[in-house]
Enzyme design. Structure first.
Site, mmCIF file in Angstrom:
data_model
loop_
_atom_site.group_PDB
_atom_site.id
_atom_site.type_symbol
_atom_site.label_atom_id
_atom_site.label_comp_id
_atom_site.label_asym_id
_atom_site.label_seq_id
_atom_site.Cartn_x
_atom_site.Cartn_y
_atom_site.Cartn_z
ATOM 1 N N ARG A 91 47.317 41.325 47.816
ATOM 2 C CA ARG A 91 48.553 40.706 48.304
ATOM 3 C C ARG A 91 48.518 40.405 49.807
ATOM 4 N NH1 ARG A 91 48.552 40.405 43.592
ATOM 5 N NH2 ARG A 91 50.126 41.142 42.108
ATOM 6 N N ARG A 92 47.331 40.076 50.304
ATOM 7 C CA ARG A 92 47.215 39.700 51.708
ATOM 8 C C ARG A 92 46.741 38.252 51.876
ATOM 9 N NH1 ARG A 92 44.712 44.884 55.046
ATOM 10 N NH2 ARG A 92 45.672 46.541 53.788
ATOM 11 N N TYR A 124 45.171 31.683 38.439
ATOM 12 C CA TYR A 124 44.512 30.465 38.902
ATOM 13 C C TYR A 124 45.319 29.185 38.727
ATOM 14 C CZ TYR A 124 40.600 33.532 39.585
ATOM 15 O OH TYR A 124 39.801 34.559 40.038
ATOM 16 N N PHE A 413 30.188 32.802 33.139
ATOM 17 C CA PHE A 413 29.499 32.738 34.431
ATOM 18 C C PHE A 413 30.361 33.385 35.510
ATOM 19 C CE2 PHE A 413 31.880 28.802 33.781
ATOM 20 C CZ PHE A 413 32.553 28.630 34.965
#
Length: 413
Positions: A91-92, A124, A413
């Protein structure tokens, strides 16, 4: 102090690997031999870390990948992997900083898309990635499947032979190139992939030597390859209860695929087959006389796609039917934002920026999900993440983008 995000040097690489293993909850120890092999195949110019007081606390790596799109064309992709943030530094904004730097470099290189396989679903989408393929795994109850236990080989004149890792390293690359040309969502495999996946190169993970089964057509051409392991489970009454676990199975034809599955299900002592990660519309259950013998045990998103160059990406693939669609793409200042006219057809497409009124409006994430043909524009509209600006436009987008068979990425991958 705010951790420094930058490329990793060779001397810092072991610390970077330690941080990566820590983030993935793996023992943060690797042999010198495995470390050297990993470093030799890593481009440090595309390997980033966050450093706090000299210690690596976040990791990020990308590499060049070839992605097969609908119609068989290959796009150069920015493949992203090894993404972690140590539990002490969450959370930075460290991932956001590394992602922004990598995607900017990818766009500068001219990569049309970026790809990744998401360990966690919620992360994402905010970076413009959409789930473009999914996978399903089945467990086959072999005695229930209804297959002839006396089966001795393919009925089409082909044959199945066992091979070893050295054999696979010889014919595997050419065979895989033939396979991936036919499969939207498939990716390339470099030399190190073949070394790691046949036990030739040292790995950080314990290696279990698998069995390799090769299908050859009546003409002698290799058209299928299955890789599997088996356990040694026996019941109390000296009854074999072995499970064969398929690591991967790829084939150029349905006949080769059918023959390999039937072979694995016919192995003495095997009563259960775990299929590994397959396409969600895999033919497998219907190769069995009783498809109910194949029980779904896992289903999830898999390969995620982020469009970096809308024109090149949409022109690279083909479309199921002819049609014209104007897309308004929202990307929060990212590279995919804008309005584009797509003139699509089964033979190819033209795409260009336009000032015409949009037919549909969607985010970069939704465009990534649609790109390989797996997502449904109509469903996205029903969910409220795609807006139909012209009546019937979502149905047209559905007809254009969707594929008859679903895309599939067999590799991680």
């Amino acid at each position: 102090m705010n951790p420094e995000v930058r490329h990793v040097t060779e001397s810092e690489y072991p610390d970077w690997v330690r941080a990566m293993d820590t983030g993935f909850l793996r023992p943060p120890v690797m042999s010198d031999e495995a470390m050297a092999g990993r470093l030799a195949s890593t481009d440090l110019n595309r390997t980033r870390g966050a450093f706090d007081d000299g210690r690596c606390v976040a990791t990020f790596r990308s590499f060049t990948q070839e992605l097969t799109v609908v119609g068989g064309a290959v796009l150069t992709a920015d493949a992203i992997s090894n993404v972690t943030v140590s539990p002490t530094h969450r959370r930075r904004g460290l991932l956001s900083r590394m992602m922004a730097a990598d995607l900017a470099a990818a766009r500068e290189r001219g990569d049309a898309v970026a790809t990744l396989i998401a360990a966690e679903y919620p992360i994402y989408g905010r970076y413009g990635f959409g789930p473009a393929t999914s996978i399903t795994e089945w467990s086959i109850d072999v005695p229930r499947a209804g297959l002839d236990p006396r089966w001795a080989g393919p009925a089409d004149g082909g044959r199945i032979d066992l091979a070893d890792g050295a054999d696979v390293r010889k014919f595997g690359p050419e065979f895989h190139d033939r396979f991936r040309a036919l499969q939207p969502g498939a990716i390339d495999r470099d030399e190190r992939w073949w070394q790691l996946n046949t036990g030739q190169a040292p790995s950080a993970h314990p290696w279990t030597e698998p069995f390799y089964a090769v299908y050859r057509s009546a003409a002698g051409e290799i058209e299928g390859l299955a890789v599997y392991t088996a356990d040694a489970a026996w019941g109390d009454a000296k009854q074999p209860l072995n499970t064969a676990s398929v690591r991967r199975l790829t084939a150029l034809t349905p006949a080769a695929e059918r023959a390999l599955w039937q072979f694995i299900c016919s192995i003495d002592w095997v009563t259960t087959v775990r299929t590994g990660c397959r396409a969600p519309d895999d033919l497998l259950p219907h190769f069995l006389p009783d498809p109910r013998a194949a029980r779904v045990v896992s289903h999830a998103d898999y390969l995620w796609v982020r469009i970096l160059d809308v024109v090149r990406a949409l022109e690279a693939r083909t479309y199921a039917v002819p049609g014209t669609l104007v897309l308004e793409i929202h990307d929060d200042g990212g590279p995919a934002g804008g309005r584009f006219r797509l003139d699509a057809s089964p033979a190819g497409a033209g795409c260009a920026p336009t000032t015409e009124s949009p037919d549909i409006a969607l985010g970069a994430r939704e465009l990534g999900a649609l790109y390989l043909g797996d997502a449904s524009a109509v469903r996205l509209a029903a969910l409220g993440v795609l807006t139909e600006e012209r009546p019937g436009a979502a149905a047209l987008a559905e007809s254009l983008f969707r594929t008859a068979r679903r895309p599939w990425c067999p590799d991680i991958f």
